[in-house]
Design a protein around this motif. Structure first.
Motif, PDB file in Angstrom:
ATOM      1  N   ALA A 100      -3.317  -6.543  16.485  1.00  0.00           N
ATOM      2  CA  ALA A 100      -4.705  -5.936  15.944  1.00  0.00           C
ATOM      3  C   ALA A 100      -5.520  -5.621  17.594  1.00  0.00           C
ATOM      4  O   ALA A 100      -6.545  -5.361  16.978  1.00  0.00           O
ATOM      5  CB  ALA A 100      -5.200  -6.227  14.874  1.00  0.00           C
ATOM      6  N   GLY A 101      -4.963  -6.814  18.293  1.00  0.00           N
ATOM      7  CA  GLY A 101      -5.665  -6.689  18.947  1.00  0.00           C
ATOM      8  C   GLY A 101      -6.040  -5.798  20.079  1.00  0.00           C
ATOM      9  O   GLY A 101      -7.200  -5.580  21.044  1.00  0.00           O
ATOM     10  N   ILE A 102      -4.635  -5.640  20.460  1.00  0.00           N
ATOM     11  CA  ILE A 102      -4.445  -4.618  21.177  1.00  0.00           C
ATOM     12  C   ILE A 102      -4.703  -3.420  20.831  1.00  0.00           C
ATOM     13  O   ILE A 102      -5.322  -2.315  22.126  1.00  0.00           O
ATOM     14  CB  ILE A 102      -2.743  -4.572  21.715  1.00  0.00           C
ATOM     15  N   SER A 103      -5.048  -2.855  19.781  1.00  0.00           N
ATOM     16  CA  SER A 103      -5.327  -1.658  18.701  1.00  0.00           C
ATOM     17  C   SER A 103      -6.831  -1.634  19.115  1.00  0.00           C
ATOM     18  O   SER A 103      -7.859  -0.423  19.848  1.00  0.00           O
ATOM     19  CB  SER A 103      -5.082  -2.238  17.530  1.00  0.00           C
ATOM     20  N   LEU A 104      -7.674  -3.493  18.324  1.00  0.00           N
ATOM     21  CA  LEU A 104      -9.092  -2.992  19.567  1.00  0.00           C
ATOM     22  C   LEU A 104      -9.625  -2.441  20.648  1.00  0.00           C
ATOM     23  O   LEU A 104     -10.867  -1.982  20.884  1.00  0.00           O
ATOM     24  CB  LEU A 104      -9.746  -4.261  19.236  1.00  0.00           C
ATOM     25  N   ILE A 105      -8.749  -2.826  21.291  1.00  0.00           N
ATOM     26  CA  ILE A 105      -8.769  -2.294  23.336  1.00  0.00           C
ATOM     27  C   ILE A 105      -8.478  -1.009  23.404  1.00  0.00           C
ATOM     28  O   ILE A 105      -9.529  -0.409  23.818  1.00  0.00           O
ATOM     29  CB  ILE A 105      -7.837  -3.476  23.698  1.00  0.00           C
ATOM     30  N   ILE A 106      -7.897  -0.403  23.051  1.00  0.00           N
ATOM     31  CA  ILE A 106      -7.087   1.088  23.072  1.00  0.00           C
ATOM     32  C   ILE A 106      -8.539   1.986  22.253  1.00  0.00           C
ATOM     33  O   ILE A 106      -9.274   2.896  22.687  1.00  0.00           O
ATOM     34  CB  ILE A 106      -6.056   1.581  22.315  1.00  0.00           C
ATOM     35  N   ALA A 107      -9.427   1.284  21.589  1.00  0.00           N
ATOM     36  CA  ALA A 107     -10.184   1.757  20.612  1.00  0.00           C
ATOM     37  C   ALA A 107     -11.657   2.167  21.068  1.00  0.00           C
ATOM     38  O   ALA A 107     -12.620   2.626  21.916  1.00  0.00           O
ATOM     39  CB  ALA A 107     -10.123   0.559  19.349  1.00  0.00           C
ATOM     40  N   GLY A 108     -11.548   0.242  22.120  1.00  0.00           N
ATOM     41  CA  GLY A 108     -12.682   0.559  23.168  1.00  0.00           C
ATOM     42  C   GLY A 108     -12.508   1.537  24.197  1.00  0.00           C
ATOM     43  O   GLY A 108     -13.653   2.626  24.529  1.00  0.00           O
ATOM     44  N   LEU A 109     -11.146   1.791  24.547  1.00  0.00           N
ATOM     45  CA  LEU A 109     -11.760   2.740  25.509  1.00  0.00           C
ATOM     46  C   LEU A 109     -11.580   4.390  25.367  1.00  0.00           C
ATOM     47  O   LEU A 109     -12.296   5.013  26.579  1.00  0.00           O
ATOM     48  CB  LEU A 109     -10.325   2.501  26.226  1.00  0.00           C
ATOM     49  N   CYS A 110     -11.011   4.435  24.151  1.00  0.00           N
ATOM     50  CA  CYS A 110     -11.314   5.569  23.756  1.00  0.00           C
ATOM     51  C   CYS A 110     -12.581   6.151  23.683  1.00  0.00           C
ATOM     52  O   CYS A 110     -13.329   7.348  23.123  1.00  0.00           O
ATOM     53  CB  CYS A 110     -11.095   5.739  22.077  1.00  0.00           C
TER      54      CYS A 110
END
Length: 454
Positions: free
Chosen positions: A430-440
């Motif tokens: 979940a944490g990795i997924s949120l960081i990817i969302a931030g970069l997007c």
């Protein structure tokens, strides 16, 4: 039609119904997995049991958005009829969920509950765009987030609170404790009352050209062609926001479905007892099972209470944004990006958390949650046709439910399984997924979506 500038309390009144909606979502998100585990579900099966929620949203939200765009009731207006219908159905479902006698019944109630909540929720997003000028929309969505934060915090603490007041956490095998039953009953009452408050304190603007509206409404129903046409022609900014939403909601679905098994096991060391491992004909074994089950139920209360912190921190975040955006511009893109980064860090830190410091992880997650509930909608509302706001808000929610469906159908189990078989690995994913969302967020380039005088 020229819209007037609304006061804080007028915006508060039109947003207050979200308190009840969030009571429903917080009880569902914080305690449905606990109910499933109590009824015998294994942790790897829990995401699939949750599939009812996103599937319902995928079907219900575009339909309700389309219908509410084409509705006008002389007394209730455009969106409020749907608030009311959803509130009645949601309150009934909330009350009966914890009385489920079997796993399949609980899964069925989740389906009914989520469909009913979605009937109320989708038009609330459109109401902000209906009622507020462009300059007040960020402010309006942030006030809505403030109300959501209050609801999340209070509802997440309800089982713990009623337990502290003397309601029992103990129950026989396969029976939901009374503390959960009382909490859901309170949630049902709050849901109905808060929606009624908004219905009776908020008016709506009628269609600008009533004759044209009636003529359009009388045309042959083109629901499916209209939906498909608008999906095919959605604005570029909406598509880019959809990518951000995908990774954001994959993360939060992972939390709602697996935080209870992950944290009761990893942080509190009280995993749900598996009845088949106990000899239930032996009094000593029965006593041992009951003791382990009570410990699991109590630690589940604490997990729910800790999860409530993300509602509290999102509320504080929203309050600061309310104060700031009432007078100044903000860069929605960068606010959202850095908020998601902090939320991702909160999930990753759960691997190292103790019962004493778990709450700080949820503080960081709350900053992401507060932003998810306001910034994408503020950016979207500056990018779509106001006459189709309900439909586009419904279509936009496809970017919320599709990642949840993928997660439920094995996405969470597959990706977290790459890190090992510990339940806590799901929180790292979940944490990795949120960081990817931030970069997007770096994909967003539309200036009116990024920043508007609020």
């Amino acid at each position: 039609m020229k819209k007037r500038i609304l006061s804080f309390w007028e915006i508060w009144n039109m947003s207050f119904g979200f308190l009840g909606i969030q009571f429903g979502f917080a009880l569902q998100g914080g305690f449905m997995s606990r109910i499933f585990q109590t009824l015998g579900a294994e942790k790897d099966a829990i995401p699939l049991l949750w599939i009812a929620a996103p599937l319902t949203g995928l079907l219900v939200q575009p339909i309700i958005g389309y219908l509410s765009d084409r509705t006008w009731h002389s007394r209730l207006g455009r969106r409020r009829p749907y608030f009311l219908i959803g509130a009645v159905l949601s309150s009934i479902a909330l009350f009966f969920v914890p009385y489920s006698p079997a796993l399949w019944v609980a899964a069925g109630f989740l389906w009914i509950l989520d469909a009913s909540i979605n009937v109320s929720m989708e038009p609330f997003r459109a109401l902000v765009a209906d009622k507020l000028t462009e300059s007040q929309r960020t402010y309006g969505f942030v006030v809505q987030t403030l109300v959501i934060g209050i609801g999340t915090w209070v509802a997440s603490n309800l089982p713990w609170l009623v337990s502290q007041l003397g309601v029992s956490d103990s129950a026989a095998s396969g029976i939901i404790p009374n503390s959960v039953k009382v909490a859901f009953a309170i949630g049902a009452f709050v849901f109905l009352i808060s929606i009624l408050y908004t219905v009776f304190t908020t008016s709506e603007y009628p269609p600008e050209d009533m004759e044209e509206f009636k003529k359009e409404k009388s045309k042959k129903n083109q629901f499916i062609p209209d939906i498909l046409n608008n999906i095919g022609n959605m604005p570029t900014t909406m598509k880019k926001l959809g990518v951000i939403q995908f990774f954001s909601w994959f993360a939060f679905f992972t939390m709602w479905s697996l935080a209870n098994p992950a944290l009761t096991e990893h942080v509190y060391n009280t995993a749900a007892p598996i009845q088949s491992l106990y000899d239930m004909s032996n009094a000593v074994e029965v006593s041992a099972f009951n003791s382990a089950n009570t410990a699991f139920q109590k630690s589940s209360n604490l997990v729910g209470s800790a999860m409530g912190i993300y509602g509290l921190s999102s509320m504080v975040f929203a309050l600061l944004l309310v104060l700031y955006t009432s007078k100044r511009k903000i860069n929605r893109k960068y606010v959202h990006m850095f908020s998601l980064f902090l939320g991702g860090l909160g999930f990753i830190l759960m691997y190292y958390a103790s019962p004493e410091n778990l709450k700080y992880c949820f503080v960081l997650i709350g900053l992401a949650w507060g932003s998810i509930l306001s910034m994408p909608y503020a950016m979207l509302s500056s990018s779509v046709d106001p006459k189709k706001m309900g439909m586009f808000m419904g279509i936009f929610n496809m970017f919320i439910v599709i990642p949840q469906i993928i997660a439920a159908l094995g996405g969470i189990n597959f990706v977290s399984g790459l890190l090992g078989d510990k339940a806590i690995n799901a929180m790292t994913v979940a944490g990795i997924s949120l960081i990817i969302a931030g970069l997007c967020n770096l994909l967003i380039t539309n200036k009116s979506a990024i920043s508007y005088q609020s």
